[in-house]
Scaffold this active site. Sequence first.
Site, PDB file in Angstrom:
ATOM      1  N   HIS A  11      41.872  49.105  50.689  1.00 21.25           N
ATOM      2  CA  HIS A  11      43.417  48.575  50.811  1.00 21.25           C
ATOM      3  C   HIS A  11      43.437  48.376  49.435  1.00 21.25           C
ATOM      4  O   HIS A  11      44.192  48.421  48.345  1.00 21.25           O
ATOM      5  CB  HIS A  11      43.827  47.375  51.223  1.00 21.25           C
ATOM      6  CG  HIS A  11      43.634  48.075  53.168  1.00 21.25           C
ATOM      7  ND1 HIS A  11      44.924  48.820  53.783  1.00 21.25           N
ATOM      8  CD2 HIS A  11      43.183  47.595  53.890  1.00 21.25           C
ATOM      9  CE1 HIS A  11      44.653  48.718  54.817  1.00 21.25           C
ATOM     10  NE2 HIS A  11      43.087  47.931  55.831  1.00 21.25           N
ATOM     11  N   HIS A  44      42.839  37.724  40.901  1.00 16.62           N
ATOM     12  CA  HIS A  44      42.466  37.174  41.844  1.00 16.62           C
ATOM     13  C   HIS A  44      41.466  36.811  42.246  1.00 16.62           C
ATOM     14  O   HIS A  44      40.327  37.818  42.488  1.00 16.62           O
ATOM     15  CB  HIS A  44      43.416  37.473  44.000  1.00 16.62           C
ATOM     16  CG  HIS A  44      44.732  37.558  43.821  1.00 16.62           C
ATOM     17  ND1 HIS A  44      44.731  38.563  44.757  1.00 16.62           N
ATOM     18  CD2 HIS A  44      45.638  36.741  43.037  1.00 16.62           C
ATOM     19  CE1 HIS A  44      46.319  38.141  44.561  1.00 16.62           C
ATOM     20  NE2 HIS A  44      46.394  37.684  43.315  1.00 16.62           N
TER      21      HIS A  44
END
Length: 308
Positions: A88, A140
């Site tokens: 992903h 992130h």
Amino acid sequence: MDFSVYLPTLISLFSQCTAQWCYQSQYSCDDTCRDPIRWAAQFPSCGGLRQSPINIVSTKVHVNSALPPFNFIGHTNTINVTVENKGHSAHFALPQSVRLTGGALPGHYRAAQFHFHWGGNGRPGSEHTIDGEQFPMELHIVHIKEPYGSLAEAEHDMAGIALLAFLFEESPDDNPHLDSVIASLGRVKNNASSTVIPNFRLSDIIPSDKDLFSYYRYVGSMTTPGCEQAVAWTLFHRTLPISSRQLDAITQQCRFWTGQPMTDIFRPTQPLDGRVVYRSKAGAALGGVMHWWVGVSSVLLGRTGLIH
Ligand SMILES: *[C@@H]1O[C@H](CO)[C@@H](O)[C@H](O)[C@H]1NC(C)=O
Ligand SMILES: *[C@@H]1O[C@H](CO)[C@@H](O)[C@H](O)[C@H]1NC(C)=O
Ligand SMILES: [Zn+2]
């Protein structure tokens, strides 16, 4: 032979067993994967009241002088970073020598990995938005609170995970600090492939401490299933530069586990559901570290009773 009796059973078995979560960009009507609005059917937390990402309305944030700067530990160490295509997105694993304290976080945190969310073909791909604006890309950096060793262990602590987020803004010139990251993505095109970036320093891609006084803070969740509501989010005001050439290079290299181009890997923004977004008061005096957190916890407890 009459298959009509078995067909409905087969179809329901198929959709229950093989439905994987996916981003909107992967979803098509004949697909069995679950796009973001259907994540909650399989992962109940994704339908919770403290979900991420969010849109931050700059005029509605509460300025809070009890949000001090962070102490970054090990960010200038030279490390070997293993990069893996997770199907992903691509994860960049960080060693436990990279650590974090301060920032009004209730404890000491060890870095686990960093990753990016991006768009494709000129489309923006950040997860958080500011006053409705989506940015080209978002970084992130995931940290786990001590003494937990994994997301599964940290999941029941409202601040078990500290996520640091940086938004990227398009710049006319290349950002040379991203070159090793971009090259490594070219070596992990397919699901489960991996590579190593030798001699990497986290301080090469993020600004130095003195530029990181100013940030937004709120409590939320992981932005991929299971959407665990265990995250103290920090979104820095300071953006990072990236050229359009570099953005194209990033978005065109990797493939999802389905083999499709890995583009538009972001979750849409989620409702605030009564949460407050705080903004640090840049240059505020140190101290009051626990005070902020205790205050927010009681606000959340009073409002939603959601602390496990
Ligand atoms: C990085 O990998 C190289 C080659 O395997 C090794 O010699 C070096 O010690 C490693 N550096 C660190 C900080 O682990
Ligand atoms: C993708 O890779 C993971 C291991 O990282 C594996 O478990 C999974 O089965 C792979 N998916 C496909 C469709 O190959
Ligand atoms: Zn993320």
